[in-house]
Design a protein around this motif. Structure first.
Motif, mmCIF file in Angstrom:
data_model
loop_
_atom_site.group_PDB
_atom_site.id
_atom_site.type_symbol
_atom_site.label_atom_id
_atom_site.label_comp_id
_atom_site.label_asym_id
_atom_site.label_seq_id
_atom_site.Cartn_x
_atom_site.Cartn_y
_atom_site.Cartn_z
ATOM 1 N N GLU A 338 -41.876 -91.688 -4.442
ATOM 2 C CA GLU A 338 -41.047 -90.990 -5.426
ATOM 3 C C GLU A 338 -40.824 -91.879 -6.639
ATOM 4 O OE1 GLU A 338 -37.978 -93.462 -3.347
ATOM 5 O OE2 GLU A 338 -39.655 -92.221 -2.685
ATOM 6 N N LEU A 339 -40.612 -91.205 -7.783
ATOM 7 C CA LEU A 339 -40.225 -91.903 -9.012
ATOM 8 C C LEU A 339 -38.716 -91.864 -9.219
ATOM 9 C CD1 LEU A 339 -43.003 -90.665 -11.474
ATOM 10 C CD2 LEU A 339 -42.874 -92.831 -10.204
ATOM 11 N N GLY A 340 -38.023 -91.083 -8.395
ATOM 12 C CA GLY A 340 -36.577 -91.002 -8.505
ATOM 13 C C GLY A 340 -36.055 -89.788 -7.772
ATOM 14 N N PHE A 341 -34.756 -89.513 -7.969
ATOM 15 C CA PHE A 341 -34.075 -88.408 -7.304
ATOM 16 C C PHE A 341 -33.303 -87.594 -8.336
ATOM 17 C CE2 PHE A 341 -34.482 -91.822 -4.237
ATOM 18 C CZ PHE A 341 -34.976 -91.189 -3.107
ATOM 19 N N ASN A 342 -33.239 -86.261 -8.116
ATOM 20 C CA ASN A 342 -32.382 -85.364 -8.900
ATOM 21 C C ASN A 342 -31.178 -84.996 -8.051
ATOM 22 O OD1 ASN A 342 -35.417 -83.799 -9.743
ATOM 23 N ND2 ASN A 342 -34.312 -85.145 -11.104
ATOM 24 N N LEU A 343 -29.972 -85.282 -8.569
ATOM 25 C CA LEU A 343 -28.745 -84.917 -7.873
ATOM 26 C C LEU A 343 -28.076 -83.784 -8.634
ATOM 27 C CD1 LEU A 343 -26.702 -85.529 -5.592
ATOM 28 C CD2 LEU A 343 -25.535 -87.060 -7.206
ATOM 29 N N ALA A 353 -26.925 -80.343 -13.204
ATOM 30 C CA ALA A 353 -27.406 -81.699 -12.966
ATOM 31 C C ALA A 353 -26.256 -82.691 -13.087
ATOM 32 C CB ALA A 353 -28.511 -82.044 -13.950
ATOM 33 N N VAL A 354 -26.170 -83.618 -12.113
ATOM 34 C CA VAL A 354 -25.182 -84.698 -12.168
ATOM 35 C C VAL A 354 -25.822 -85.949 -12.734
ATOM 36 C CG1 VAL A 354 -23.627 -86.148 -10.819
ATOM 37 C CG2 VAL A 354 -23.915 -83.740 -10.230
ATOM 38 N N SER A 355 -26.994 -86.307 -12.187
ATOM 39 C CA SER A 355 -27.657 -87.532 -12.649
ATOM 40 C C SER A 355 -29.068 -87.577 -12.098
ATOM 41 C CB SER A 355 -26.873 -88.767 -12.187
ATOM 42 O OG SER A 355 -27.514 -89.955 -12.603
ATOM 43 N N ASP A 356 -29.963 -88.300 -12.804
ATOM 44 C CA ASP A 356 -31.267 -88.702 -12.282
ATOM 45 C C ASP A 356 -31.134 -90.127 -11.780
ATOM 46 O OD1 ASP A 356 -32.410 -86.286 -12.843
ATOM 47 O OD2 ASP A 356 -33.281 -86.925 -14.751
ATOM 48 N N ASP A 366 -20.349 -90.394 -8.093
ATOM 49 C CA ASP A 366 -20.094 -89.409 -9.142
ATOM 50 C C ASP A 366 -18.661 -89.600 -9.640
ATOM 51 O OD1 ASP A 366 -19.915 -87.260 -10.815
ATOM 52 O OD2 ASP A 366 -20.063 -85.726 -9.251
ATOM 53 N N THR A 367 -18.524 -90.061 -10.891
ATOM 54 C CA THR A 367 -17.198 -90.346 -11.459
ATOM 55 C C THR A 367 -16.715 -89.228 -12.379
ATOM 56 O OG1 THR A 367 -18.223 -91.574 -13.275
ATOM 57 C CG2 THR A 367 -17.575 -92.827 -11.323
ATOM 58 N N THR A 368 -17.381 -88.069 -12.340
ATOM 59 C CA THR A 368 -16.990 -86.950 -13.216
ATOM 60 C C THR A 368 -16.233 -85.876 -12.449
ATOM 61 O OG1 THR A 368 -19.084 -85.785 -12.860
ATOM 62 C CG2 THR A 368 -19.000 -87.357 -14.679
ATOM 63 N N THR A 369 -15.801 -86.163 -11.245
ATOM 64 C CA THR A 369 -15.079 -85.168 -10.454
ATOM 65 C C THR A 369 -13.602 -85.123 -10.844
ATOM 66 O OG1 THR A 369 -14.672 -86.822 -8.728
ATOM 67 C CG2 THR A 369 -16.640 -85.461 -8.516
ATOM 68 N N TYR A 377 -23.036 -80.440 -3.134
ATOM 69 C CA TYR A 377 -24.068 -81.340 -3.655
ATOM 70 C C TYR A 377 -25.390 -81.082 -2.936
ATOM 71 C CZ TYR A 377 -20.459 -84.223 -5.914
ATOM 72 O OH TYR A 377 -19.446 -84.671 -6.711
ATOM 73 N N ARG A 378 -26.500 -81.354 -3.654
ATOM 74 C CA ARG A 378 -27.834 -81.363 -3.064
ATOM 75 C C ARG A 378 -28.677 -82.357 -3.840
ATOM 76 N NH1 ARG A 378 -30.323 -75.457 -4.950
ATOM 77 N NH2 ARG A 378 -30.462 -75.892 -7.194
ATOM 78 N N ILE A 379 -29.763 -82.859 -3.200
ATOM 79 C CA ILE A 379 -30.587 -83.890 -3.825
ATOM 80 C C ILE A 379 -32.045 -83.645 -3.456
ATOM 81 C CG2 ILE A 379 -30.382 -85.520 -1.888
ATOM 82 C CD1 ILE A 379 -30.194 -87.754 -4.028
#
Length: 722
Positions: A338-343, A353-356, A366-369, A377-379
């Motif tokens: 993998e090159l990364g994750f989508n949260l 989208a929360v973050s890549d 996650d500091t935006t709650t 959540y899912r990833i």
């Protein structure tokens, strides 16, 4: 042929009937149908067709006779005009019939057409079965059912292969129901049909059946092709060469030399998709046809290589820690490319989208709650080939926290002893209630709690205060966790209590009023409206400024609560300094008209209004002297008459002409720092429904205050302002 309208044909027919034979021609002459032909459709049907040669027929009659008979029978006479064909049914097989056709109308019928002779077909045989002869694999045995009772024999035709051409291969005697086809090629496919014959006339062909010589197992498929259609699928295509197979057996290998394994038993198809494969892998395929006798030889071998695919999906998404301002998540990384994750997070029914997140990581905060909120959540992982499927969804609720500070705190002075507070809760809205605090000179500027209200209460009225006193307020929210920060602080000063007096009578211009009107405010830049009963005889509206060096203004407004005010008058006593203003305003809910008097430094007067602006000629006043101003108005005619002492001035068209007459009338006074004293006296309201009906209007006061001015036969009083 050309058709004639039915009405014309009827007219022609009537003409035929109305003419006598002695008077010459009896009407149009019909001609017989021409070129009658017949075709045997089956053992029981004959199709007839002819040429319609006359425009005057009303219909046709078809006649039939057996061959050699002179006795004609009527088949049908129900054919309409212009008919040119007919199908005769219910006939005997192998029988010779003669046919002729006549046209007819109201006058009679034509001569018959030409006579045609036709023989019906024999009944076609049925149930043809072709089978390889059990004793000779190069022979085929045919059997069928004889459906005819008049055949003179049977004729057999054959073709080799699916695309071959039929040819006659033999004949049998009448009543035969079998035929042996010998001397055929081995391992060949043959197709057969049979028909009954009456001399040289054949019936329709029977059903088609086939048989294969010599070999009982099916022919093998050919031209197998393989194509990778995704990282996990390969599509296969081939040619089916067998007519007697029940399906195919598909085999797969990873090295073409060994390890062949059957992966699917397929129906009689020519394509298949092999799924659940690994990406970047080469696969080899072959297949064989099969039936109840066994399998065919294998087809050619075909191969394809799957392209690179997305990484494997992460799993076991779980909660590591949650506070009322953050959420920390963990998961299992199941891929190494993998090159990364989508949260993503779902809060209001929509995934966002929360973050890549970078590769090989398995934790994220996650500091935006926000507090006391449910999230899902899912990833998934991703690379250049695409994204994996999503992990299982994780649902959680953040813990509660202290409330946010209230916002937009405002204070509104209501009277000499009352201030109204209002505010808005913080965005979180998780408060259990609010605490209100107040500070003043009496408390030495120290805040003290004055009230506690419930969570959905956003206003409070502070009562029993001291007049002309400055108060400071703040508010904070609280819940079971903690209290919020304080709101912003606001200040408000209660009104001063102003004592009003009456008894002011008409005075000569230039003279000072009596001492009772020299009332001074006891503090604050606010005015207070008297609640004096309108029927007590008080007949003044007063505005005074005892401190002309301070910038102040005041206004009073009147409006009807019954019918529109149409006519009236007003008397004002003014003491104006240089640069002072005095004004009157009329208007309705769509249009406001202002009449202002500006007193210039030289004592001249400038009139300002919605109808124009300019100097009032010949009108001068000495500053700081009292003078009287009278106003008469008529809303219906849009006319205003202004008098300064004994000088009449006529002001017309103060309203805009594109609006109807006022439904309300306002009187307003403007006072600035250079106006010392204004007295409005003797207000009269005319042409209302009931002159005794009180009029009421809010009075907008400087500093945001508001009062209520009531008018009956007389007008109440407005106290002095600063």
């Amino acid at each position: 042929m050309k058709r004639l309208p039915l009405l014309l044909l009827l007219v022609i027919a009537v003409g035929f009937l109305s003419c006598s034979e002695d008077e010459g021609p009896t009407g149009p002459v019909m001609t017989a149908p021409d070129s009658l032909t017949a075709v045997a459709l089956s053992e029981s049907q004959v199709y007839l067709e002819w040429i319609d040669t006359t425009p005057f027929e009303l219909g046709y009659r078809v006649q039939r006779a057996l061959s050699g008979s002179v006795s004609w029978s009527l088949v049908t006479d129900s054919l309409e005009m212009d008919a040119n064909h007919y199908t005769d049914s219910g006939l005997e097989e192998g029988t010779v019939y003669n046919y002729r056709v006549k046209a007819f109308n109201a006058r009679g019928e034509t001569e018959p057409s030409n006579v045609v002779e036709i023989t019906t077909l024999a009944a076609a045989p049925s149930g043809l079965v072709a089978e390889q002869d059990s004793s000779n694999f190069t022979s085929v045995n045919l059997t069928w059912i004889d459906e005819s009772g008049k055949e003179t024999g049977f004729q057999i035709q054959r073709k080799q292969g699916r695309n071959g051409e039929y040819e006659i291969i033999g004949e049998t005697d009448a009543d035969s129901t079998s035929f042996l086809d010998e001397g055929l090629e081995p391992n060949a496919l043959y197709f057969y049909q049979v028909r009954a014959m009456i001399d040289v006339l054949g019936s329709h062909w029977s059903n088609e059946d086939w048989a294969r010589t010599n070999v009982l197992t099916p022919l093998p498929p050919s031209n197998l092709e393989a194509e990778a259609t995704s990282p996990n699928t390969i599509r296969l295509r081939w040619n089916d060469n067998a007519i007697d197979n029940d399906g195919f057996i598909l085999e797969r290998s990873l090295d073409e030399e060994s390890g062949w394994a059957a992966i699917a038993t397929l129906e009689d198809v020519e394509a298949h998709v092999d799924g659940n494969l690994y990406d970047e892998t080469t696969y080899y395929y072959r297949l064989a046809a099969y039936n109840s006798y066994g399998n065919s030889d294998y087809s050619n071998v075909a191969s394809a290589t799957t392209p690179a695919g997305p990484p494997l999906a992460p799993s076991n998404l779980r909660l590591e820690n949650a506070t009322y301002y953050s959420v920390t998540l963990n998961w299992n990384d199941n891929s190494n490319d993998e090159l990364g994750f989508n949260l993503q997070r779902d809060h209001r029914g929509m995934w966002e989208a929360v973050s890549d997140i970078g590769p090989n990581l398995t934790i994220f905060t996650d500091t935006t709650t926000t507090m006391n909120t449910t999230y899902r959540y899912r990833i998934r992982s991703f690379n250049t080939a695409g994204a994996s499927s999503w992990s299982a969804t994780l649902e959680l609720t953040t813990p509660n926290g202290p409330p946010e500070a209230p916002r937009n705190l405002e204070a509104q002075v209501l009277s000499t002893s009352s201030i109204r507070l209002s505010w808005v809760s913080g965005i979180s809205g998780n408060q259990d209630g609010f605490i209100l605090e107040r500070a003043s000179e009496e408390t030495g500027g120290i805040f003290e709690q004055i009230s506690e209200v419930e969570r959905n209460v956003y206003s409070y009225q502070d009562e029993e205060l001291q007049e002309n006193t400055l108060y400071t307020y703040r508010v904070y929210a609280f819940n079971e966790i903690d209290r919020s920060a304080n709101s912003e602080e606001v200040e408000a000063r209660t009104w001063s209590l102003i004592v009003l007096d009456d008894g002011f009578e008409d005075y000569t211009s230039g003279l000072d009023p009596p001492d009772p009107w020299a009332v001074t405010s006891r503090g604050g830049s606010f005015a207070r409206v008297s609640n004096t009963d309108p029927h007590t005889g008080v007949k003044h509206v007063q505005i005074a400024d005892p401190n002309p060096n301070e910038v102040d203004s005041a206004s009073a407004a009147l409006t009807t609560i019954t019918r529109p005010v149409e006519k009236g008058s007003l008397t004002c006593w003014l003491k104006i300094a240089e640069g002072g203003f005095f004004g009157l305003m009329g208007g309705d809910d769509r249009n406001y008209i202002t009449f202002q008097m500006q007193f210039n430094d030289d004592g001249s007067v400038m009139a300002r209004s919605g109808g124009g602006i300019g100097l009032v000629p010949g009108v001068y006043f000495t500053p700081n002297q009292w003078f009287k101003l009278d106003l008469e108005f008529d809303v219906r005619t849009r006319l205003y008459r202004v008098s300064f002492d004994d000088v009449d001035q006529f002001i017309a068209n103060l309203q805009r002409t594109d609006h109807p007459a006022n439904t309300q009338l306002f009187f307003m006074t403007y006072v600035n720092a250079t106006i010392d004293f204004v007295n409005i006296d003797d207000v009269m309201i005319l042409d209302t429904v009931d002159e005794e009906e009180a009029l009421s209007a809010p009075v907008m006061l400087p500093g945001g205050g508001e009062g209520d001015l009531r008018i009956g036969e007389v007008v109440g009083a407005v106290g002095p302002v600063r």
